[in-house]
Scaffold this motif. Structure first.
Motif, PDB file in Angstrom:
ATOM      1  N   SER A   2       0.901  -1.071  -0.065  1.00 52.14           N
ATOM      2  CA  SER A   2       0.056   0.299  -0.097  1.00 52.14           C
ATOM      3  C   SER A   2       0.929   1.219  -0.082  1.00 52.14           C
ATOM      4  N   SER A   3       0.333   2.147  -0.750  1.00 51.56           N
ATOM      5  CA  SER A   3       1.094   3.465  -0.718  1.00 51.56           C
ATOM      6  C   SER A   3       0.511   4.344   0.425  1.00 51.56           C
ATOM      7  N   GLN A   4       1.302   5.550   0.673  1.00 49.97           N
ATOM      8  CA  GLN A   4       0.652   6.397   1.794  1.00 49.97           C
ATOM      9  C   GLN A   4      -0.670   7.152   1.692  1.00 49.97           C
ATOM     10  N   ASN A   5      -1.079   7.176   0.447  1.00 46.98           N
ATOM     11  CA  ASN A   5      -2.161   7.772  -0.096  1.00 46.98           C
ATOM     12  C   ASN A   5      -3.362   7.000  -0.221  1.00 46.98           C
ATOM     13  N   GLU A   6      -3.160   5.587  -0.184  1.00 43.46           N
ATOM     14  CA  GLU A   6      -4.118   4.578  -0.197  1.00 43.46           C
ATOM     15  C   GLU A   6      -5.003   4.470   0.903  1.00 43.46           C
ATOM     16  N   TRP A   7      -6.325   4.236   0.994  1.00 37.86           N
ATOM     17  CA  TRP A   7      -7.106   4.083   2.163  1.00 37.86           C
ATOM     18  C   TRP A   7      -7.453   2.569   2.310  1.00 37.86           C
ATOM     19  N   LEU A   8      -7.125   2.130   3.352  1.00 40.40           N
ATOM     20  CA  LEU A   8      -7.544   0.713   3.687  1.00 40.40           C
ATOM     21  C   LEU A   8      -8.804   0.430   4.476  1.00 40.40           C
ATOM     22  N   ARG A   9      -9.607  -0.390   4.127  1.00 41.36           N
ATOM     23  CA  ARG A   9     -10.734  -0.800   4.911  1.00 41.36           C
ATOM     24  C   ARG A   9     -10.321  -1.790   6.097  1.00 41.36           C
ATOM     25  N   ILE A  10     -11.389  -1.919   7.067  1.00 40.81           N
ATOM     26  CA  ILE A  10     -10.970  -2.448   8.281  1.00 40.81           C
ATOM     27  C   ILE A  10     -10.550  -3.774   8.027  1.00 40.81           C
ATOM     28  N   ASP A  11     -10.902  -4.508   6.921  1.00 38.80           N
ATOM     29  CA  ASP A  11     -10.605  -6.209   6.720  1.00 38.80           C
ATOM     30  C   ASP A  11      -8.969  -5.877   6.093  1.00 38.80           C
ATOM     31  N   GLU A  12      -8.687  -4.733   5.299  1.00 40.21           N
ATOM     32  CA  GLU A  12      -7.408  -4.732   4.778  1.00 40.21           C
ATOM     33  C   GLU A  12      -6.030  -4.320   5.336  1.00 40.21           C
ATOM     34  N   VAL A  13      -6.252  -3.731   6.777  1.00 38.38           N
ATOM     35  CA  VAL A  13      -5.357  -3.152   7.636  1.00 38.38           C
ATOM     36  C   VAL A  13      -4.432  -4.146   7.891  1.00 38.38           C
ATOM     37  N   LEU A  22      -2.827  -5.751  14.021  1.00 42.56           N
ATOM     38  CA  LEU A  22      -3.945  -5.335  13.819  1.00 42.56           C
ATOM     39  C   LEU A  22      -5.224  -5.714  13.261  1.00 42.56           C
ATOM     40  N   PRO A  23      -5.720  -7.095  13.382  1.00 39.34           N
ATOM     41  CA  PRO A  23      -6.659  -7.733  12.656  1.00 39.34           C
ATOM     42  C   PRO A  23      -8.032  -6.753  13.131  1.00 39.34           C
ATOM     43  N   ALA A  24      -9.052  -7.270  12.070  1.00 37.31           N
ATOM     44  CA  ALA A  24     -10.150  -6.378  12.263  1.00 37.31           C
ATOM     45  C   ALA A  24     -11.037  -6.641  13.591  1.00 37.31           C
ATOM     46  N   LYS A  41     -14.883   7.483   8.799  1.00 39.33           N
ATOM     47  CA  LYS A  41     -16.119   6.799   8.450  1.00 39.33           C
ATOM     48  C   LYS A  41     -17.106   7.230   7.266  1.00 39.33           C
ATOM     49  N   ILE A  42     -17.287   6.534   6.364  1.00 39.26           N
ATOM     50  CA  ILE A  42     -17.963   6.781   4.937  1.00 39.26           C
ATOM     51  C   ILE A  42     -18.950   5.832   4.889  1.00 39.26           C
ATOM     52  N   GLY A  43     -20.308   6.091   5.025  1.00 42.42           N
ATOM     53  CA  GLY A  43     -21.383   5.113   4.581  1.00 42.42           C
ATOM     54  C   GLY A  43     -21.370   3.787   5.560  1.00 42.42           C
ATOM     55  N   GLY A  44     -20.898   4.122   6.935  1.00 43.21           N
ATOM     56  CA  GLY A  44     -21.014   3.096   7.887  1.00 43.21           C
ATOM     57  C   GLY A  44     -19.756   2.193   8.015  1.00 43.21           C
ATOM     58  N   LYS A  45     -18.672   2.732   6.987  1.00 43.10           N
ATOM     59  CA  LYS A  45     -17.495   1.756   6.848  1.00 43.10           C
ATOM     60  C   LYS A  45     -16.383   2.804   7.098  1.00 43.10           C
ATOM     61  N   TRP A  46     -15.430   2.039   7.888  1.00 41.80           N
ATOM     62  CA  TRP A  46     -14.168   2.834   8.244  1.00 41.80           C
ATOM     63  C   TRP A  46     -13.069   2.733   7.456  1.00 41.80           C
ATOM     64  N   PHE A  47     -12.164   3.746   7.164  1.00 41.26           N
ATOM     65  CA  PHE A  47     -10.969   3.755   6.449  1.00 41.26           C
ATOM     66  C   PHE A  47      -9.913   4.499   6.858  1.00 41.26           C
ATOM     67  N   TRP A  48      -8.631   3.809   6.586  1.00 43.60           N
ATOM     68  CA  TRP A  48      -7.629   4.493   7.388  1.00 43.60           C
ATOM     69  C   TRP A  48      -6.499   4.677   6.319  1.00 43.60           C
ATOM     70  N   ARG A  49      -5.595   5.591   6.349  1.00 41.73           N
ATOM     71  CA  ARG A  49      -4.300   5.754   5.535  1.00 41.73           C
ATOM     72  C   ARG A  49      -3.291   5.194   6.215  1.00 41.73           C
ATOM     73  N   PRO A  50      -2.389   4.483   5.623  1.00 48.52           N
ATOM     74  CA  PRO A  50      -1.219   3.680   6.401  1.00 48.52           C
ATOM     75  C   PRO A  50      -0.367   4.535   7.143  1.00 48.52           C
ATOM     76  N   GLY A  51      -0.275   5.783   6.596  1.00 49.75           N
ATOM     77  CA  GLY A  51       0.679   6.786   7.435  1.00 49.75           C
ATOM     78  C   GLY A  51      -0.097   7.431   8.633  1.00 49.75           C
ATOM     79  N   ASP A  52      -1.379   7.333   8.854  1.00 47.09           N
ATOM     80  CA  ASP A  52      -2.051   7.735   9.905  1.00 47.09           C
ATOM     81  C   ASP A  52      -1.812   6.642  11.220  1.00 47.09           C
ATOM     82  N   ILE A  53      -1.893   5.210  10.502  1.00 42.96           N
ATOM     83  CA  ILE A  53      -1.746   4.179  11.553  1.00 42.96           C
ATOM     84  C   ILE A  53      -0.251   3.908  12.105  1.00 42.96           C
ATOM     85  N   ASP A  54       0.594   4.238  11.250  1.00 43.27           N
ATOM     86  CA  ASP A  54       2.177   4.260  11.536  1.00 43.27           C
ATOM     87  C   ASP A  54       2.235   5.520  12.835  1.00 43.27           C
ATOM     88  N   THR A  55       1.780   6.809  12.531  1.00 43.22           N
ATOM     89  CA  THR A  55       1.676   7.772  13.628  1.00 43.22           C
ATOM     90  C   THR A  55       0.971   7.219  14.585  1.00 43.22           C
TER      91      THR A  55
END
Length: 91
Positions: A2-13, A22-24, A41-55
Motif C-alpha cells: 500500500s502507498s501512503q495515499n491509499e485508504w484501507l478498509r478494516i479488513d485490509e489493514v 491489528l486484525p479487524a 467513516k464513510i457510509g458506515g464503513k471505516w477507512f485508514w491511511r497507512p501513514g496515520d496508522i504508523d503515527t
C-alpha cells in the motif's frame, strides 16, 4: 503493497505486513473504546491511511515505554494471599 495515499478498509489493514498485529477484531474493539487510529467513516464503513496508522502506533509505543518507566515494582505477595484463600483440608 500500500502507498501512503491509499485508504484501507478494516479488513485490509492486517494484510499490510507491518500492521499484521491489528486484525479487524482488534480495530473494532478499539473503535468501541474510542482508542482506534484516526480514520474516516464513510457510509458506515471505516477507512485508514497507512501513514496515520504508523503515527498512531509510534505514539502508543512511546506512551507504553514511558508507562513502563513509571510503574511500581510488582508486589511479592504469594498468590494465595491476594484474595484466593487456601482451602481447608477436609478430614
Amino acid at each position: 503493497m500500500s502507498s501512503q495515499n491509499e485508504w484501507l478498509r478494516i479488513d485490509e489493514v492486517a494484510t499490510v505486513p507491518r500492521f499484521k498485529m491489528l486484525p479487524a477484531s482488534t480495530l473494532r474493539y478499539l473503535l468501541q473504546k474510542g482508542d482506534a487510529p484516526p480514520g474516516v467513516k464513510i457510509g458506515g464503513k471505516w477507512f485508514w491511511r497507512p501513514g496515520d496508522i504508523d503515527t498512531w502506533l509510534e505514539g502508543r509505543m512511546a506512551t507504553s515505554v514511558q508507562d513502563r518507566h513509571h510503574q511500581r515494582p510488582a508486589a511479592k505477595t504469594p498468590m494465595h494471599r491476594v484474595g484466593c484463600p487456601r482451602k481447608k483440608e477436609v478430614r
